[in-house]
Design a protein around this motif. Structure first.
Motif, PDB file in Angstrom:
ATOM      1  N   ALA A  59       0.665  -1.164   0.033  1.00  9.25           N
ATOM      2  CA  ALA A  59       0.172  -0.052  -0.058  1.00  9.25           C
ATOM      3  C   ALA A  59       0.845   1.473   0.083  1.00  9.25           C
ATOM      4  CB  ALA A  59      -1.109  -0.070   1.168  1.00  9.25           C
ATOM      5  N   VAL A  60       1.864   1.215   0.676  1.00  6.75           N
ATOM      6  CA  VAL A  60       2.789   2.365   0.715  1.00  6.75           C
ATOM      7  C   VAL A  60       3.431   2.716  -0.603  1.00  6.75           C
ATOM      8  CG1 VAL A  60       4.749   3.435   1.571  1.00  6.75           C
ATOM      9  CG2 VAL A  60       3.106   2.173   3.255  1.00  6.75           C
ATOM     10  N   THR A  61       3.921   1.785  -1.401  1.00  2.00           N
ATOM     11  CA  THR A  61       4.373   1.717  -2.417  1.00  2.00           C
ATOM     12  C   THR A  61       3.361   2.187  -3.722  1.00  2.00           C
ATOM     13  OG1 THR A  61       6.009   0.179  -2.221  1.00  2.00           O
ATOM     14  CG2 THR A  61       5.894   0.530  -4.316  1.00  2.00           C
ATOM     15  N   SER A  62       2.104   1.610  -3.554  1.00  3.52           N
ATOM     16  CA  SER A  62       0.993   1.954  -4.198  1.00  3.52           C
ATOM     17  C   SER A  62       0.665   3.875  -3.950  1.00  3.52           C
ATOM     18  CB  SER A  62      -0.155   1.359  -3.876  1.00  3.52           C
ATOM     19  OG  SER A  62      -1.315   1.624  -4.554  1.00  3.52           O
ATOM     20  N   TYR A  63       0.712   4.143  -2.866  1.00  5.21           N
ATOM     21  CA  TYR A  63       0.372   5.306  -2.555  1.00  5.21           C
ATOM     22  C   TYR A  63       1.267   6.268  -3.224  1.00  5.21           C
ATOM     23  CZ  TYR A  63      -0.048   9.656   0.454  1.00  5.21           C
ATOM     24  OH  TYR A  63      -0.457  10.682   1.180  1.00  5.21           O
ATOM     25  N   ALA A  64       2.540   5.882  -3.274  1.00  9.29           N
ATOM     26  CA  ALA A  64       3.618   6.660  -3.953  1.00  9.29           C
ATOM     27  C   ALA A  64       3.533   7.051  -5.148  1.00  9.29           C
ATOM     28  CB  ALA A  64       5.043   6.525  -3.372  1.00  9.29           C
ATOM     29  N   PHE A  65       3.340   5.609  -6.030  1.00 10.76           N
ATOM     30  CA  PHE A  65       3.087   5.626  -7.525  1.00 10.76           C
ATOM     31  C   PHE A  65       1.713   6.679  -7.686  1.00 10.76           C
ATOM     32  CE2 PHE A  65       5.529   1.737  -7.516  1.00 10.76           C
ATOM     33  CZ  PHE A  65       6.722   2.366  -8.213  1.00 10.76           C
ATOM     34  N   ALA A  66       0.669   6.257  -6.750  1.00 10.15           N
ATOM     35  CA  ALA A  66      -0.481   7.064  -7.191  1.00 10.15           C
ATOM     36  C   ALA A  66      -0.398   8.632  -7.076  1.00 10.15           C
ATOM     37  CB  ALA A  66      -1.605   6.558  -6.378  1.00 10.15           C
ATOM     38  N   ARG A  67       0.403   8.870  -5.988  1.00 12.80           N
ATOM     39  CA  ARG A  67       0.530  10.572  -5.798  1.00 12.80           C
ATOM     40  C   ARG A  67       1.340  11.057  -6.797  1.00 12.80           C
ATOM     41  NH1 ARG A  67      -0.652  14.106  -3.050  1.00 12.80           N
ATOM     42  NH2 ARG A  67      -1.661  13.158  -1.072  1.00 12.80           N
ATOM     43  N   THR A  68       2.358  10.310  -7.431  1.00 15.65           N
ATOM     44  CA  THR A  68       3.095  11.086  -8.653  1.00 15.65           C
ATOM     45  C   THR A  68       2.304  11.077  -9.662  1.00 15.65           C
ATOM     46  OG1 THR A  68       5.184   9.807  -7.697  1.00 15.65           O
ATOM     47  CG2 THR A  68       5.159  10.357  -9.955  1.00 15.65           C
ATOM     48  N   GLY A  69       1.467  10.007 -10.082  1.00 16.48           N
ATOM     49  CA  GLY A  69       0.409  10.130 -11.305  1.00 16.48           C
ATOM     50  C   GLY A  69      -0.445  11.278 -11.092  1.00 16.48           C
ATOM     51  N   TYR A  70      -0.999  11.417  -9.705  1.00 15.10           N
ATOM     52  CA  TYR A  70      -1.924  12.427  -9.631  1.00 15.10           C
ATOM     53  C   TYR A  70      -1.502  13.815  -9.786  1.00 15.10           C
ATOM     54  CZ  TYR A  70      -4.495  15.473  -6.213  1.00 15.10           C
ATOM     55  OH  TYR A  70      -5.267  16.510  -5.595  1.00 15.10           O
ATOM     56  N   HIS A  71      -0.004  14.007  -9.329  1.00  8.86           N
ATOM     57  CA  HIS A  71       0.556  15.493  -9.358  1.00  8.86           C
ATOM     58  C   HIS A  71       0.867  15.860 -10.943  1.00  8.86           C
ATOM     59  CE1 HIS A  71       0.133  17.009  -5.540  1.00  8.86           C
ATOM     60  NE2 HIS A  71       0.696  16.012  -5.006  1.00  8.86           N
ATOM     61  N   ARG A  72       1.209  14.827 -11.741  1.00  8.66           N
ATOM     62  CA  ARG A  72       1.665  14.696 -12.940  1.00  8.66           C
ATOM     63  C   ARG A  72       0.205  15.153 -13.918  1.00  8.66           C
ATOM     64  NH1 ARG A  72       7.227  13.951 -13.965  1.00  8.66           N
ATOM     65  NH2 ARG A  72       6.706  15.235 -15.706  1.00  8.66           N
ATOM     66  N   GLY A  73      -0.739  14.576 -13.469  1.00  9.40           N
ATOM     67  CA  GLY A  73      -2.281  14.559 -13.836  1.00  9.40           C
ATOM     68  C   GLY A  73      -2.636  16.085 -13.807  1.00  9.40           C
ATOM     69  N   LEU A  74      -2.571  16.679 -12.405  1.00  6.67           N
ATOM     70  CA  LEU A  74      -2.904  17.828 -12.278  1.00  6.67           C
ATOM     71  C   LEU A  74      -2.208  18.735 -13.115  1.00  6.67           C
ATOM     72  CD1 LEU A  74      -3.035  17.836  -8.333  1.00  6.67           C
ATOM     73  CD2 LEU A  74      -4.940  17.947  -9.928  1.00  6.67           C
ATOM     74  N   ASP A  75      -0.735  18.727 -13.258  1.00  3.20           N
ATOM     75  CA  ASP A  75      -0.107  19.545 -14.093  1.00  3.20           C
ATOM     76  C   ASP A  75      -0.737  19.690 -15.340  1.00  3.20           C
ATOM     77  OD1 ASP A  75       1.518  20.073 -11.990  1.00  3.20           O
ATOM     78  OD2 ASP A  75       3.159  18.599 -12.821  1.00  3.20           O
ATOM     79  N   GLN A  76      -1.049  18.518 -16.033  1.00  9.04           N
ATOM     80  CA  GLN A  76      -1.630  18.504 -17.426  1.00  9.04           C
ATOM     81  C   GLN A  76      -2.997  18.995 -17.444  1.00  9.04           C
ATOM     82  OE1 GLN A  76      -1.577  14.582 -19.185  1.00  9.04           O
ATOM     83  NE2 GLN A  76       0.638  14.314 -18.246  1.00  9.04           N
ATOM     84  N   LEU A  77      -3.805  18.859 -16.413  1.00 12.49           N
ATOM     85  CA  LEU A  77      -5.336  19.336 -16.514  1.00 12.49           C
ATOM     86  C   LEU A  77      -5.042  20.800 -16.346  1.00 12.49           C
ATOM     87  CD1 LEU A  77      -6.785  17.145 -13.639  1.00 12.49           C
ATOM     88  CD2 LEU A  77      -7.690  17.339 -16.111  1.00 12.49           C
ATOM     89  N   ARG A  78      -4.164  21.382 -15.612  1.00 12.71           N
ATOM     90  CA  ARG A  78      -4.080  22.962 -15.481  1.00 12.71           C
ATOM     91  C   ARG A  78      -3.540  23.449 -16.936  1.00 12.71           C
ATOM     92  NH1 ARG A  78      -1.725  21.468 -10.282  1.00 12.71           N
ATOM     93  NH2 ARG A  78      -3.093  21.814  -8.642  1.00 12.71           N
ATOM     94  N   ARG A  79      -2.656  22.692 -17.545  1.00 18.66           N
ATOM     95  CA  ARG A  79      -2.195  23.220 -19.025  1.00 18.66           C
ATOM     96  C   ARG A  79      -3.431  23.022 -19.911  1.00 18.66           C
ATOM     97  NH1 ARG A  79       2.476  20.216 -17.424  1.00 18.66           N
ATOM     98  NH2 ARG A  79       1.885  18.446 -18.625  1.00 18.66           N
ATOM     99  N   SER A  80      -4.388  22.299 -19.654  1.00 16.95           N
ATOM    100  CA  SER A  80      -5.447  21.922 -20.526  1.00 16.95           C
ATOM    101  C   SER A  80      -6.636  22.931 -20.045  1.00 16.95           C
ATOM    102  CB  SER A  80      -5.864  20.476 -20.542  1.00 16.95           C
ATOM    103  OG  SER A  80      -5.204  19.753 -20.894  1.00 16.95           O
ATOM    104  N   GLY A  81      -6.472  23.929 -19.155  1.00 15.87           N
ATOM    105  CA  GLY A  81      -7.402  24.806 -18.859  1.00 15.87           C
ATOM    106  C   GLY A  81      -8.056  24.814 -17.642  1.00 15.87           C
ATOM    107  N   TRP A  82      -8.053  23.534 -16.836  1.00 14.78           N
ATOM    108  CA  TRP A  82      -8.664  23.069 -15.707  1.00 14.78           C
ATOM    109  C   TRP A  82      -8.465  24.061 -14.742  1.00 14.78           C
ATOM    110  CZ3 TRP A  82      -7.121  20.882 -11.152  1.00 14.78           C
ATOM    111  CH2 TRP A  82      -8.290  20.278 -10.135  1.00 14.78           C
ATOM    112  N   LYS A  83      -9.467  24.883 -14.181  1.00 12.96           N
ATOM    113  CA  LYS A  83      -9.370  25.776 -13.019  1.00 12.96           C
ATOM    114  C   LYS A  83      -9.567  25.417 -11.669  1.00 12.96           C
ATOM    115  CE  LYS A  83      -8.766  29.259 -16.116  1.00 12.96           C
ATOM    116  NZ  LYS A  83      -7.526  29.108 -16.548  1.00 12.96           N
ATOM    117  N   GLY A  84      -9.290  24.081 -11.103  1.00  9.10           N
ATOM    118  CA  GLY A  84      -9.398  23.604  -9.752  1.00  9.10           C
ATOM    119  C   GLY A  84     -10.716  22.895  -9.723  1.00  9.10           C
ATOM    120  N   HIS A  85     -11.636  22.870 -10.596  1.00 13.03           N
ATOM    121  CA  HIS A  85     -13.039  22.278 -10.657  1.00 13.03           C
ATOM    122  C   HIS A  85     -13.520  22.211 -11.825  1.00 13.03           C
ATOM    123  CE1 HIS A  85     -14.129  26.473 -10.858  1.00 13.03           C
ATOM    124  NE2 HIS A  85     -15.255  26.001 -11.204  1.00 13.03           N
ATOM    125  N   GLY A  86     -14.406  21.173 -12.058  1.00 14.31           N
ATOM    126  CA  GLY A  86     -15.318  20.924 -13.005  1.00 14.31           C
ATOM    127  C   GLY A  86     -15.173  19.439 -13.569  1.00 14.31           C
TER     128      GLY A  86
END
Length: 140
Positions: A59-86
């Motif tokens: 679970a700890v390793t899974s958490y680390a991988f998921a958190r990495t993908g989550y943050h990389r995805g947030l970066d892409q969402l913001r570049r795609s015009g996402w404003k934190g909701h929607g």
């Protein structure tokens, strides 16, 4: 005839770009770690790693991988015009890596006792895509 914007409507859905080479490598059976190393911004590789490690009882390793993908995805969402909701539609295939990371982060956080984060991520998933929440939670 004049066209008026509906001011009560929420933000438009955010659609992440496709990463054909990374997607094709993962679909062809390339190890997710190799795809993530070559394409570190590709959330689906991180989601696959998080899912695999969670299934193996790490679970700890899974958490680390998921958190990495989550943050990389947030970066892409913001570049795609996402404003934190929607909406972040599950039906748009390139969004699925991020949504899977969000689900994996919630699940791993719950497993390691991070109840507040687990609930926050689960709510974020539901708010972003009810279809993703249903699909990832195994709803019929």
């Amino acid at each position: 005839m004049e066209s008026h914007e509906n001011l009560l409507a929420g933000p438009a859905p955010t659609l992440l770009p496709d990463h054909p080479e990374a997607r094709e490598m993962l679909e062809a059976g390339t190890k997710a770690a190799d795809v993530a190393a070559r394409f570190p911004a590709y959330p689906a590789a991180w989601a696959t790693l998080a899912e695999d490690y969670f299934a193996a009882g790490h679970a700890v390793t899974s958490y680390a991988f998921a958190r990495t993908g989550y943050h990389r995805g947030l970066d892409q969402l913001r570049r795609s015009g996402w404003k934190g909701h929607g909406p972040i539609p599950w039906e748009h295939e390139p969004n699925r890596g991020f949504l899977r990371c969000l689900f994996a982060l919630s699940r791993a956080a719950q497993a390691i006792g991070e109840k507040d984060e687990a609930e926050r991520c689960a709510q974020f998933l539901r708010d972003s895509s009810a279809a993703a929440a249903d699909a990832l939670n195994g709803a019929p």
